[in-house]
Design a protein around this motif. Sequence first.
Motif, PDB file in Angstrom:
ATOM      1  N   ILE A 155      -0.208   2.950   4.445  1.00  0.00           N
ATOM      2  CA  ILE A 155      -0.506   1.614   4.969  1.00  0.00           C
ATOM      3  C   ILE A 155       0.204   0.556   4.123  1.00  0.00           C
ATOM      4  O   ILE A 155       0.559   0.792   2.966  1.00  0.00           O
ATOM      5  CB  ILE A 155      -2.026   1.323   4.999  1.00  0.00           C
ATOM      6  N   LEU A 156       0.386  -0.595   4.725  1.00  0.00           N
ATOM      7  CA  LEU A 156       0.993  -1.727   4.020  1.00  0.00           C
ATOM      8  C   LEU A 156       0.024  -2.177   2.925  1.00  0.00           C
ATOM      9  O   LEU A 156      -1.179  -2.304   3.192  1.00  0.00           O
ATOM     10  CB  LEU A 156       1.223  -2.864   5.021  1.00  0.00           C
ATOM     11  N   PRO A 157       0.503  -2.397   1.701  1.00  0.00           N
ATOM     12  CA  PRO A 157      -0.412  -2.844   0.644  1.00  0.00           C
ATOM     13  C   PRO A 157      -1.215  -4.071   1.094  1.00  0.00           C
ATOM     14  O   PRO A 157      -0.657  -5.022   1.646  1.00  0.00           O
ATOM     15  CB  PRO A 157       0.546  -3.199  -0.506  1.00  0.00           C
ATOM     16  N   GLY A 158      -2.519  -3.982   0.905  1.00  0.00           N
ATOM     17  CA  GLY A 158      -3.405  -5.099   1.251  1.00  0.00           C
ATOM     18  C   GLY A 158      -3.690  -5.233   2.737  1.00  0.00           C
ATOM     19  O   GLY A 158      -4.227  -6.252   3.177  1.00  0.00           O
ATOM     20  N   ASP A 159      -3.355  -4.207   3.525  1.00  0.00           N
ATOM     21  CA  ASP A 159      -3.578  -4.281   4.980  1.00  0.00           C
ATOM     22  C   ASP A 159      -5.064  -4.545   5.278  1.00  0.00           C
ATOM     23  O   ASP A 159      -5.921  -3.749   4.876  1.00  0.00           O
ATOM     24  CB  ASP A 159      -3.137  -2.952   5.630  1.00  0.00           C
ATOM     25  N   PRO A 160      -5.375  -5.641   5.977  1.00  0.00           N
ATOM     26  CA  PRO A 160      -6.788  -5.946   6.250  1.00  0.00           C
ATOM     27  C   PRO A 160      -7.459  -4.942   7.183  1.00  0.00           C
ATOM     28  O   PRO A 160      -8.684  -4.927   7.297  1.00  0.00           O
ATOM     29  CB  PRO A 160      -6.727  -7.335   6.904  1.00  0.00           C
ATOM     30  N   HIS A 161      -6.644  -4.101   7.832  1.00  0.00           N
ATOM     31  CA  HIS A 161      -7.220  -3.112   8.751  1.00  0.00           C
ATOM     32  C   HIS A 161      -7.509  -1.770   8.089  1.00  0.00           C
ATOM     33  O   HIS A 161      -7.881  -0.815   8.767  1.00  0.00           O
ATOM     34  CB  HIS A 161      -6.289  -2.923   9.951  1.00  0.00           C
ATOM     35  N   ARG A 162      -7.358  -1.695   6.796  1.00  0.00           N
ATOM     36  CA  ARG A 162      -7.613  -0.439   6.086  1.00  0.00           C
ATOM     37  C   ARG A 162      -8.991   0.166   6.399  1.00  0.00           C
ATOM     38  O   ARG A 162      -9.106   1.396   6.522  1.00  0.00           O
ATOM     39  CB  ARG A 162      -7.475  -0.687   4.582  1.00  0.00           C
TER      40      ARG A 162
ATOM     41  N   PRO B 130     -12.826  10.412   5.687  1.00  0.00           N
ATOM     42  CA  PRO B 130     -12.844  10.506   4.223  1.00  0.00           C
ATOM     43  C   PRO B 130     -11.886  11.552   3.660  1.00  0.00           C
ATOM     44  O   PRO B 130     -11.455  11.425   2.501  1.00  0.00           O
ATOM     45  CB  PRO B 130     -14.311  10.855   3.905  1.00  0.00           C
ATOM     46  N   ALA B 131     -11.513  12.547   4.445  1.00  0.00           N
ATOM     47  CA  ALA B 131     -10.614  13.592   3.925  1.00  0.00           C
ATOM     48  C   ALA B 131      -9.159  13.130   3.895  1.00  0.00           C
ATOM     49  O   ALA B 131      -8.292  13.806   3.324  1.00  0.00           O
ATOM     50  CB  ALA B 131     -10.749  14.851   4.783  1.00  0.00           C
ATOM     51  N   VAL B 132      -8.903  11.993   4.507  1.00  0.00           N
ATOM     52  CA  VAL B 132      -7.514  11.515   4.583  1.00  0.00           C
ATOM     53  C   VAL B 132      -7.121  10.804   3.288  1.00  0.00           C
ATOM     54  O   VAL B 132      -7.873  10.000   2.747  1.00  0.00           O
ATOM     55  CB  VAL B 132      -7.357  10.566   5.795  1.00  0.00           C
ATOM     56  N   ASP B 133      -5.933  11.140   2.818  1.00  0.00           N
ATOM     57  CA  ASP B 133      -5.386  10.541   1.600  1.00  0.00           C
ATOM     58  C   ASP B 133      -4.690   9.239   2.009  1.00  0.00           C
ATOM     59  O   ASP B 133      -3.657   9.270   2.676  1.00  0.00           O
ATOM     60  CB  ASP B 133      -4.393  11.558   1.003  1.00  0.00           C
ATOM     61  N   VAL B 134      -5.258   8.105   1.634  1.00  0.00           N
ATOM     62  CA  VAL B 134      -4.665   6.813   2.012  1.00  0.00           C
ATOM     63  C   VAL B 134      -3.787   6.307   0.867  1.00  0.00           C
ATOM     64  O   VAL B 134      -4.244   6.189  -0.269  1.00  0.00           O
ATOM     65  CB  VAL B 134      -5.763   5.776   2.323  1.00  0.00           C
ATOM     66  N   VAL B 135      -2.511   6.066   1.166  1.00  0.00           N
ATOM     67  CA  VAL B 135      -1.600   5.525   0.146  1.00  0.00           C
ATOM     68  C   VAL B 135      -1.021   4.199   0.631  1.00  0.00           C
ATOM     69  O   VAL B 135      -0.752   4.036   1.820  1.00  0.00           O
ATOM     70  CB  VAL B 135      -0.433   6.493  -0.190  1.00  0.00           C
ATOM     71  N   GLU B 136      -0.839   3.286  -0.294  1.00  0.00           N
ATOM     72  CA  GLU B 136      -0.241   1.998   0.054  1.00  0.00           C
ATOM     73  C   GLU B 136       1.246   2.040  -0.273  1.00  0.00           C
ATOM     74  O   GLU B 136       1.627   2.433  -1.380  1.00  0.00           O
ATOM     75  CB  GLU B 136      -0.910   0.867  -0.736  1.00  0.00           C
ATOM     76  N   ALA B 137       2.068   1.668   0.683  1.00  0.00           N
ATOM     77  CA  ALA B 137       3.521   1.606   0.427  1.00  0.00           C
ATOM     78  C   ALA B 137       4.148   0.668   1.444  1.00  0.00           C
ATOM     79  O   ALA B 137       3.879   0.763   2.649  1.00  0.00           O
ATOM     80  CB  ALA B 137       4.149   2.995   0.544  1.00  0.00           C
ATOM     81  N   ASP B 138       4.961  -0.228   0.939  1.00  0.00           N
ATOM     82  CA  ASP B 138       5.739  -1.107   1.816  1.00  0.00           C
ATOM     83  C   ASP B 138       7.044  -0.390   2.160  1.00  0.00           C
ATOM     84  O   ASP B 138       7.654   0.240   1.276  1.00  0.00           O
ATOM     85  CB  ASP B 138       6.016  -2.427   1.080  1.00  0.00           C
ATOM     86  N   LEU B 139       7.491  -0.499   3.401  1.00  0.00           N
ATOM     87  CA  LEU B 139       8.742   0.159   3.800  1.00  0.00           C
ATOM     88  C   LEU B 139       9.957  -0.430   3.088  1.00  0.00           C
ATOM     89  O   LEU B 139      11.066   0.092   3.213  1.00  0.00           O
ATOM     90  CB  LEU B 139       8.936   0.083   5.318  1.00  0.00           C
ATOM     91  N   GLY B 140       9.743  -1.487   2.329  1.00  0.00           N
ATOM     92  CA  GLY B 140      10.822  -2.036   1.515  1.00  0.00           C
ATOM     93  C   GLY B 140      10.865  -1.455   0.118  1.00  0.00           C
ATOM     94  O   GLY B 140      11.781  -1.741  -0.652  1.00  0.00           O
ATOM     95  N   ASP B 141       9.903  -0.627  -0.236  1.00  0.00           N
ATOM     96  CA  ASP B 141       9.725  -0.166  -1.611  1.00  0.00           C
ATOM     97  C   ASP B 141      10.000   1.355  -1.704  1.00  0.00           C
ATOM     98  O   ASP B 141       9.122   2.169  -1.419  1.00  0.00           O
ATOM     99  CB  ASP B 141       8.279  -0.493  -2.036  1.00  0.00           C
ATOM    100  N   GLN B 142      11.232   1.713  -2.074  1.00  0.00           N
ATOM    101  CA  GLN B 142      11.639   3.130  -2.067  1.00  0.00           C
ATOM    102  C   GLN B 142      10.761   3.991  -2.973  1.00  0.00           C
ATOM    103  O   GLN B 142      10.399   5.112  -2.618  1.00  0.00           O
ATOM    104  CB  GLN B 142      13.108   3.254  -2.485  1.00  0.00           C
ATOM    105  N   ARG B 143      10.414   3.464  -4.125  1.00  0.00           N
ATOM    106  CA  ARG B 143       9.616   4.263  -5.055  1.00  0.00           C
ATOM    107  C   ARG B 143       8.235   4.602  -4.448  1.00  0.00           C
ATOM    108  O   ARG B 143       7.776   5.737  -4.516  1.00  0.00           O
ATOM    109  CB  ARG B 143       9.435   3.494  -6.373  1.00  0.00           C
ATOM    110  N   ALA B 144       7.621   3.594  -3.850  1.00  0.00           N
ATOM    111  CA  ALA B 144       6.305   3.819  -3.227  1.00  0.00           C
ATOM    112  C   ALA B 144       6.437   4.777  -2.038  1.00  0.00           C
ATOM    113  O   ALA B 144       5.569   5.625  -1.804  1.00  0.00           O
ATOM    114  CB  ALA B 144       5.705   2.484  -2.779  1.00  0.00           C
ATOM    115  N   ILE B 145       7.532   4.664  -1.309  1.00  0.00           N
ATOM    116  CA  ILE B 145       7.754   5.569  -0.166  1.00  0.00           C
ATOM    117  C   ILE B 145       7.921   7.007  -0.660  1.00  0.00           C
ATOM    118  O   ILE B 145       7.341   7.946  -0.103  1.00  0.00           O
ATOM    119  CB  ILE B 145       9.001   5.129   0.640  1.00  0.00           C
ATOM    120  N   ASP B 146       8.711   7.185  -1.718  1.00  0.00           N
ATOM    121  CA  ASP B 146       8.920   8.530  -2.276  1.00  0.00           C
ATOM    122  C   ASP B 146       7.575   9.155  -2.647  1.00  0.00           C
ATOM    123  O   ASP B 146       7.322  10.335  -2.398  1.00  0.00           O
ATOM    124  CB  ASP B 146       9.817   8.466  -3.515  1.00  0.00           C
TER     125      ASP B 146
END
Length: 360
Positions: free
Chosen positions: A31-38, A45-61
Motif C-alpha cells: 500500500i501507499l505509505p499513509g494510505d487512509p484506506h489501510r 490478519p494473516a496478510v503481510d501489509v507493507v508500505e511502499a511508494d512506486l517511486g521508491d525502488q528500495r521499498a519496492i525491492d
Amino acid sequence: MRVLVTGAAGRVGANMVKRLVTSGADVRAMILPGDPHRPKLDAFPAVDVVEADLGDQRAIDHACRDVTHVVHLAAQLIRGDTPVDRFYDVNALGTLRLLEGVLRSSAKPERFVLASSDGTYRPGRPPEWPLRERSRQEPADHYGTSKLLGEVILRNHAAQFDIPYSIVRFATVVSPEEAGTMFRLSFWRAVLGWQALGRNSHLWPLFDGQPNLVKLFDEQAGHAAPDTAVGLRDPDLQPWTMSLLDVRDAVEGVYRALTEPGAVGHAFNLAERTPSRHDQAATVISEMYGVPKLMVTMPIRHRLELSIDSAIGRIGFWPERDFRGMVRDGLRADADYVCAQSTSGVASIWDRNTGSAAAT
Ligand SMILES: NC(=O)c1ccc[n+]([C@@H]2O[C@H](COP(=O)([O-])OP(=O)(O)OC[C@H]3O[C@@H](n4cnc5c(N)ncnc54)[C@H](O)[C@@H]3O)[C@@H](O)[C@H]2O)c1
C-alpha cells in the motif's frame, strides 16, 4: 503461491486480497505509505501489509522479496489536479520499478498480472465497437498513455527476462455501493463538467469542438432534482452505451489471469457481458430508488463497449453481474465485497475521473 498485490487498499485491491486469502494463497499487500484506506485490510490478519511508494525502488525491492506471483493494481487514476508527469512516473516507471523488484527477488516469477484500462483505447472517441484486444490503442490522454506504456514496459521485460505475464484491461470498475450514485443527474453534470479540465480530461476527444455540454445538459435537465435518474442519448435518440464491471467480477477475472495457464502472454478485456445502455441503466435507478427518469439529448454519439470474447474463450471468464445486479447488491446490508469507501469515504466512483473537482 506467494502473491504480492499492489494497490491493495484500493477499490479492486482490497477485494483481490480477500479473493486470494479465500483461495489459500500467501498474500503480501503493498500500500501507499499513509494510505487512509489501510483499515480495509484489517479483516485479513494473516496478510503481510507493507508500505511502499512506486517511486521508491528500495521499498519496492523489500515488498517483492520471495514473491512468486504479482497482481499489479496500484496506479495514479485520473484526477483533475494531478500533475501530468505523475501519471507517467507512477503508471509507467512505477511498473518498471516493480518489475525490477521482482527480478531482484530470490523467487522465480511465475506470473505477473498488470491491471490496464479501457482508457488505452481512447475512451472519448473509441476507434470501433466493440473494442477488442487488437483494437487500436492510441489513448490521446495522459492516464491512458501512461497505462499503455505500463503494458509496453511489461511486455519488454517479459520478453527479456522470461516473465510469464498477463494484462487485464478493465472497463469502468464499480463497487456495488457506488452503483446507485451513477446514472443520476448529479453524476452526469459532474462528468460533463470535466470539459472544464480541458486537455487534462480523458474525455477531451469527446468534448473537443463541442458547445458547452453542461449548458446543454442543464437546459434539458436543470429543473430536475439532483438524484433524478438520467441517461444520455445522441441526436438520433439512440442511447449512449458504456461497459461497466462489478468489482467482484474484476477480481475473478484477475484471479483467472493469475492462475490459468492459457492466460500467459495475452491481454484481456474484462467487462460486464453486455455493455450498459443509458436508457436501461437510468430505468434501473428509477425503479430501484423510486425517482423520476429523464433522457437528455447530447449533440454527439458515444459508445464505449468492450468485447470479452477472448477472456471467455481463453480463461473462462464469465462475469455474473450487470448494472441491475450491482445496484441491487449495493442496497443489501450483507455485503460480500469490501466497499470502496469503507474507511474515510474518500474513494468513490467519482475519484476515477474527477477527484475533488466533482465530488458531490
Ligand atoms: N476504477 C476503474 O474504473 C478502472 C478502470 C480501468 C482500469 N483501472 C485500473 O485498475 C487498477 C485498480 O483501480 P482501482 O479502481 O482499484 O483504483 P484505486 O484508486 O481504488 O486504487 C489504486 C491504488 O493505488 C495506490 N497508489 C497510487 N499511487 C501509488 C504509488 N505511487 N505507490 C503505491 N501505490 C499507489 C493507491 O493508494 C490506491 O490504493 C488501476 O491500475 C487502474 O488503473 C481501474
